[in-house]
Write a protein that holds these residues in place. Structure first.
Motif, short mmCIF file in Angstrom:
data_model
loop_
_atom_site.label_atom_id
_atom_site.label_comp_id
_atom_site.label_asym_id
_atom_site.label_seq_id
_atom_site.Cartn_x
_atom_site.Cartn_y
_atom_site.Cartn_z
N ILE A 1 0.85 -1.20 0.00
CA ILE A 1 0.00 0.00 0.00
C ILE A 1 0.88 1.25 0.00
CG2 ILE A 1 -1.78 1.27 1.25
CD1 ILE A 1 -3.01 -1.29 2.06
N THR A 2 2.02 1.17 0.70
CA THR A 2 2.96 2.29 0.66
C THR A 2 3.41 2.56 -0.78
OG1 THR A 2 3.74 1.63 2.84
CG2 THR A 2 5.10 3.17 1.62
N VAL A 3 3.73 1.49 -1.50
CA VAL A 3 4.15 1.66 -2.90
C VAL A 3 3.02 2.29 -3.70
CG1 VAL A 3 4.71 0.39 -5.01
CG2 VAL A 3 5.87 -0.17 -2.89
N PHE A 4 1.77 1.86 -3.43
CA PHE A 4 0.64 2.45 -4.14
C PHE A 4 0.57 3.96 -3.89
CE2 PHE A 4 -3.76 3.96 -3.79
CZ PHE A 4 -4.13 3.86 -5.12
N LEU A 5 0.76 4.37 -2.62
CA LEU A 5 0.69 5.79 -2.28
C LEU A 5 1.81 6.56 -2.99
CD1 LEU A 5 -0.06 5.65 1.54
CD2 LEU A 5 -1.64 6.23 -0.28
N MET B 175 3.27 5.78 -5.75
CA MET B 175 3.00 5.87 -7.18
C MET B 175 1.86 6.84 -7.48
SD MET B 175 5.19 4.50 -8.77
CE MET B 175 6.40 4.69 -7.52
N ALA B 176 0.89 6.94 -6.54
CA ALA B 176 -0.17 7.94 -6.72
C ALA B 176 0.45 9.33 -6.74
CB ALA B 176 -1.20 7.81 -5.60
N LEU C 264 3.53 10.08 -7.61
CA LEU C 264 4.28 10.21 -8.87
C LEU C 264 3.32 10.50 -10.01
CD1 LEU C 264 7.10 9.87 -10.24
CD2 LEU C 264 6.41 7.55 -10.76
N TYR C 265 2.17 9.81 -10.01
CA TYR C 265 1.18 10.00 -11.09
C TYR C 265 0.68 11.44 -11.11
CZ TYR C 265 -3.19 9.76 -13.60
OH TYR C 265 -4.21 10.02 -14.48
N ILE C 266 0.39 12.00 -9.91
CA ILE C 266 -0.09 13.39 -9.86
C ILE C 266 0.99 14.32 -10.41
CG2 ILE C 266 -0.83 15.27 -8.35
CD1 ILE C 266 -2.03 13.25 -6.51
N ILE D 176 2.60 14.11 -1.15
CA ILE D 176 2.14 12.74 -0.94
C ILE D 176 3.29 11.77 -1.14
CG2 ILE D 176 0.65 10.94 -1.89
CD1 ILE D 176 -1.42 13.03 -2.40
N SER E 122 4.66 9.42 1.92
CA SER E 122 4.55 7.96 1.85
C SER E 122 5.88 7.28 2.13
CB SER E 122 4.07 7.54 0.47
OG SER E 122 3.05 8.37 0.05
N LEU F 132 -4.31 2.37 6.49
CA LEU F 132 -3.68 2.42 5.16
C LEU F 132 -4.75 2.50 4.07
CD1 LEU F 132 -0.76 -0.10 5.55
CD2 LEU F 132 -0.54 2.26 4.83
N SER G 68 -5.29 5.39 1.28
CA SER G 68 -5.41 5.17 -0.16
C SER G 68 -6.65 5.85 -0.71
CB SER G 68 -5.49 3.68 -0.48
OG SER G 68 -4.55 2.98 0.26
N THR H 109 -6.10 9.50 -1.04
CA THR H 109 -5.19 9.78 -2.16
C THR H 109 -5.93 9.70 -3.50
OG1 THR H 109 -3.52 8.71 -0.83
CG2 THR H 109 -2.94 9.22 -3.08
N ILE I 145 -6.49 12.68 -6.35
CA ILE I 145 -6.22 12.59 -7.79
C ILE I 145 -7.43 13.08 -8.58
CG2 ILE I 145 -5.80 10.98 -9.70
CD1 ILE I 145 -4.16 9.29 -7.84
N TYR J 267 -5.24 13.75 4.79
CA TYR J 267 -4.18 12.77 4.52
C TYR J 267 -3.10 12.85 5.60
CZ TYR J 267 -0.33 10.56 2.00
OH TYR J 267 0.72 9.75 1.65
N MET K 73 -2.00 10.05 8.28
CA MET K 73 -0.61 9.60 8.32
C MET K 73 -0.06 9.73 9.74
SD MET K 73 1.96 8.43 6.70
CE MET K 73 1.83 8.62 4.95
N PRO L 236 1.57 8.70 -18.21
CA PRO L 236 1.79 8.74 -16.75
C PRO L 236 1.33 7.48 -16.05
CG PRO L 236 0.83 10.79 -17.49
CD PRO L 236 0.84 9.88 -18.67
N SER M 286 3.74 5.09 -13.86
CA SER M 286 3.54 4.81 -12.44
C SER M 286 3.40 3.32 -12.19
CB SER M 286 2.30 5.53 -11.92
OG SER M 286 2.25 6.83 -12.40
N LEU N 138 9.05 -1.49 -7.73
CA LEU N 138 9.18 -1.27 -6.29
C LEU N 138 8.61 -2.44 -5.50
CD1 LEU N 138 8.35 2.51 -5.82
CD2 LEU N 138 10.51 1.39 -5.46
#
Lengths: 126, 186
Positions: free
Chosen positions: A18-22, A24-25, A27-29, A45, A49, B10, B14, B17, B21, B36, B40, B89, B93, B100
């Protein structure tokens, strides 16, 4: 016992995934949005993360915050070192954000827009 | 139980987040960013990082939100719709994410007391903090004593950023004054 270990492995991994998902979110933004303030929120973000990636392996199940309790010899404590590193990272993150926002305010004054596309079309970029 | 609290927080993170977006109104983005940061901070406290959690609540949810709101006040609050396709993009990602995730296979797992990170240096600091510095909070003793120069460097970073922001915004005020004078002359 074997099954329990497998379960702990997967559950421990979920945290990282889930950390990786955050991340990447974030990075996407940064990559997809042309609005500069939104880009900076994405950068925040991304930065926030990364804290999870550091802190979650330092957590010990059954442990407590690393503040030494007198007289409790066999108390487990979580690892304090990642916490220290991340405290530094938080402050650096806010410094980056402040500088970035100041730049956005100046860009808005010079070009009348905070959208990257519009700024490129207004400016003389040759 | 500790796994469960973690997982729920978590998932909340998500969800927030994904909302960030999708939302186009920048004011909503900033408020969601504050949510957020608070989530966190809660998550960090659930992971025993109490000092980090408090700093994140004060700095991430407090100062960052104030900075973003003041920037919105000086600029615009709406994001214009996207002009480019999102395919590149998303592909970037997802690809980076997969690499990763592959990397996490070798990372120490959450909650494991036997990983090298927790048995080597971390344990050393926990043992030596009281005899060497008499400070019970190990995070404080590492931050201010063992890694004091690191913290000094951190303050230098804030100082530099502060100077940078002041220089950028100072020029702005002067130009506004000149504009005002020109306006009066004409």
């Amino acid at each position: 016992m074997e099954g329990l270990n497998e379960l702990a492995f997967v559950l421990g991994g979920v945290n990282h995934w889930i950390t990786v998902f955050l991340i990447m979110a974030g990075l996407y933004i940064i990559v997809s949005r042309s609005n500069m303030i939104k880009k900076l929120v994405g950068l925040s973000i991304f930065q926030t993360s990364v804290y999870l990636l550091y802190v979650s392996p330092g957590k010990i199940i059954g442990g407590t915050a690393p503040i030494i309790i007198e007289g409790a010899e066999d108390q487990l404590y979580s690892n304090p070192l990642p916490h220290v590193l991340i405290l530094t990272a938080i402050v650096v993150g806010v410094a980056t954000l402040a500088l970035g926002l100041a730049l956005v305010v100046r860009v808005n004054e010079a070009y009348g827009s905070i959208e990257e596309d519009e700024v490129y079309s207004v400016g003389d970029w040759n | 139980m500790e796994f469960l609290i973690n997982l729920i927080l978590l998932l909340f993170l998500s969800a927030v987040t994904v909302a960030i977006i999708g939302v186009r109104n920048l004011f909503a983005v900033v408020v969601l960013g504050g949510a957020y940061s608070f989530l966190m901070a809660t998550l960090l406290i659930a992971m025993d990082a109490v000092d980090v959690g408090m700093t994140e609540a004060a700095v991430g949810a407090g100062v960052s939100t104030v900075l973003l709101l003041s920037a919105l006040h000086l600029t615009k609050t709406d994001e214009s719709p996207a002009r480019h396709s999102n395919v590149l993009p998303i592909a970037l990602s997802v690809l980076t994410g997969l690499i990763l995730v592959y990397g996490t296979w070798d990372l120490p797992r959450y909650g494991d007391s036997e990983n090298p990170m927790n048995t080597y240096v971390g344990a050393e600091y926990l043992e030596r903090s009281i005899p060497e510095t008499t400070v019970p909070n190990v995070v404080t003793s590492v931050l201010a004593s063992y890694r004091g120069y690191d913290t000094l460097g951190e303050t230098v970073v804030i100082f530099t950023a502060g100077i940078g922001v002041l220089m950028l915004l100072k020029g702005r005020r002067r130009r506004e004054d000149e504009d005002g004078e020109e306006g009066r002359r004409s």
